[in-house]
Design an enzyme around this catalytic site. Structure first.
Site: not given
Ligand code: NAD
Length: 507
Positions: A198, A253, A274, A309, A409
């Site tokens: 997804k 997070t 992650e 990230c 962040e």
């Molecule tokens: P997000 O948490 O908003 O979304 C990530 C994914 O989760 C998306 O596919 C989204 O549709 C899904 N999602 C959102 N709400 C959900 C729910 N209630 N239930 C199930 N799925 C849900 O994050 P983002 O804005 O897409 O990405 C940015 C974040 O990702 C930042 O915090 C960044 O630090 C982190 N990140 C971490 C790493 C790592 O390796 N640690 C790498 C890249 C990004």
């Protein structure tokens, strides 16, 4: 066109290629080897953040679409068409898949660049080559990661078998759409699992193409499925599904914590997380090379628009070199990244992923200034690039570690510089955060540097450099940055489970 042949593309070439793609965008799901619409007909818009224009309407999956995809993945898993394929045959498919990613590099690069604003030069020099490398590394693990024969009593034979989990659900972010997906689908598939991916709703256009290329490489139908849709609908349904054995998540997070709840509410599936970061770089006065340090300081936070990230977002600088560090950062970092058209190969900084993110980041900079930080440059949007979601590279000095810009962040190109007087003070502040993804230490004194490495609470610590790494080392965080490791043997193993087999030998 292949990755190699596009290295000298001009801006006009990239725009022409993007225009040719328009009408051919994959906007459905990909289930059981077929592209398909959402069962209930739902659609959502994906917007080009560089222009504000709608790129496409994409299938908005819900629980019913997830059910279909998981059923297909479950069927494919149980049939053994993939999980029991001979190891070297599975490797061959994955190597061909990696080759096809490179062969289709032009198209794959354009898709993410249009969808989330990443400079095309980054797509062809970082994202796409690393997707291919990830697939190849995980393919290499297939016949290298072994089970065990254990040293048990003489009248028993103890075997440890390593087996795939079953259906894996992957939920991915938009900042490196294909690369973050590959950190999940490559180990999951290599280990013999089947998959439902997804992708983030901000960057849905490339995932189906990857699944199609997997099949073109010889992957069986039903092994690599994609369901597009919103997180709270499709993502939640996937994470709650009773037949999904692992959810592998990269994202914020806050949503990572929900994944743990969903697993508890459903079937106790494995949860690999992650998540976010607020990574410190600690610059001691005896650092070996001020030029290299400053370059790593602004590169570590302006690369990929700061939407990284492990961005080095908190810069702790010893007071003896504080003024010189800031002067050089201002002189060299202010214009090091050029905001512009992502399809222009000379652009090194694209827009943020959405207009809402632009507003959020600018508001966070303002809040930092209201709390007492000093704006050295940036903190605004380039007028000439309106209505794109751009934010100029920004430098905040005299930040305190308790200010909001040092605690939350930001996920934008905003550097926060914090002075310190003693190494202990720097270490205490570096660790005073909910996160623990990455960190760096800059010092000529190896003893002091390694003491700091020991003291820092983070999954990755760089010494006299930043964001170093290849597949030999685990990528992942401590504390609320996550609980798993990508890009390494541990990652491959995390998509397997052991089975202890006892054989009673006759007397
Ligand atoms: P997000 O948490 O908003 O979304 C990530 C994914 O989760 C998306 O596919 C989204 O549709 C899904 N999602 C959102 N709400 C959900 C729910 N209630 N239930 C199930 N799925 C849900 O994050 P983002 O804005 O897409 O990405 C940015 C974040 O990702 C930042 O915090 C960044 O630090 C982190 N990140 C971490 C790493 C790592 O390796 N640690 C790498 C890249 C990004």
């Amino acid at each position: 066109m292949t990755l190699k042949s596009v290295q000298n593309h001009s801006r006009a070439d990239w725009h022409a290629a993007a225009d040719r793609l328009q009408g051919r965008l994959q906007t459905g799901h990909f289930i059981d080897g077929e592209t398909t619409d959402a069962l209930d007909g739902g659609r959502f818009e994906t917007v080009n953040p560089a222009t504000g224009q709608v790129l496409a309407e994409v299938a908005a999956g819900n629980g019913r679409d997830i059910d279909r995809a998981v059923e297909a993945a479950e069927r494919a898993f149980r049939s053994g068409c993939w999980s029991r394929m001979a190891p070297r045959q599975r490797m061959k498919v994955l190597y061909r898949f990696a080759d096809l990613v490179e062969k289709n590099g032009e198209e794959l690069a354009i898709l993410d660049s249009l969808d989330m604003g990443k400079p095309i030069s980054d797509m062809i020099s970082v994202d796409i080559p690393l997707v291919a490398e990830t697939i190849r590394f995980m393919a290499e693990c297939i016949d290298k990661v072994e089970g065990a024969v254990t040293n048990t009593r003489a009248d028993h034979l103890g075997l440890v078998l390593r087996e795939p989990l079953g259906v894996v659900g992957a939920i991915t972010p938009w900042n490196y759409p294909q690369l973050m997906a590959s950190w999940k689908f490559a180990p999951a598939l290599a280990a013999g699992n089947t998959l439902v991916l997804k992708p983030a709703e901000q960057s849905p256009l490339s995932a189906v193409r990857l699944a199609q290329l997997f099949m073109e490489a010889g992957g069986p139908a039903g092994v690599f499925n994609v369901v597009n849709g919103l997180g709270e609908e499709a993502g939640k349904a996937l994470a709650l599904h009773m037949n999904v054995r692992k959810v592998s998540f990269t994202g914020s997070t806050a949503v990572g914590k929900l994944m743990l709840q969903y697993a508890g509410q459903s079937n106790m599936k494995h949860v690999g997380l992650e998540c976010g970061g607020k990574s410190p770089q600690i610059f001691l006065a005896d650092l070996p090379d001020m030029g290299a340090a400053v370059t790593a300081a602004y590169g570590g936070i302006y690369e990929n628009m700061g939407e990284v990230c492990n961005a080095g977002s908190r810069l702790f600088v010893e007071r003896a070199i504080y003024d010189e560090f800031l002067e050089r950062f201002e002189a060299e970092g202010r214009n090091a990244y050029r905001p512009g058209d992502p399809l222009d190969p000379d652009t090194s900084m694209g827009p943020l992923v959405t207009k809402a993110d632009q507003e959020r980041v600018l508001a966070m900079v303002k809040a930092g200034c209201d709390e007492g930080a000093r704006l050295v440059f940036g903190g605004d949007a380039p007028q000439a690039l309106e209505p794109g979601a751009y934010v100029n590279p920004t430098l905040l000095a005299d930040v305190r570690n308790d200010m909001s810009v040092a605690r939350q962040e930001i996920f934008g190109p905003v550097a926060s510089v914090i002075p310190f007087d003693t190494v202990d003070e720097a270490l205490t502040m570096a660790n005073d955060t909910d996160y623990g993804l990455a960190a760096s230490v800059w010092s000529r004194d190896i003893d002091r540097a390694l003491r700091l490495v020991r003291g820092i609470e983070a999954g990755m610590v760089y010494v006299n450099g930043y964001d170093l790494g290849d597949f030999t080392q685990p990528f992942g965080g401590w504390k609320q940055s996550g609980n798993t490791r990508d890009k390494c043997l541990d990652s491959y193993k995390s998509y397997t489970q052991t089975k202890a087999c006892w054989v009673q030998l006759s007397e």
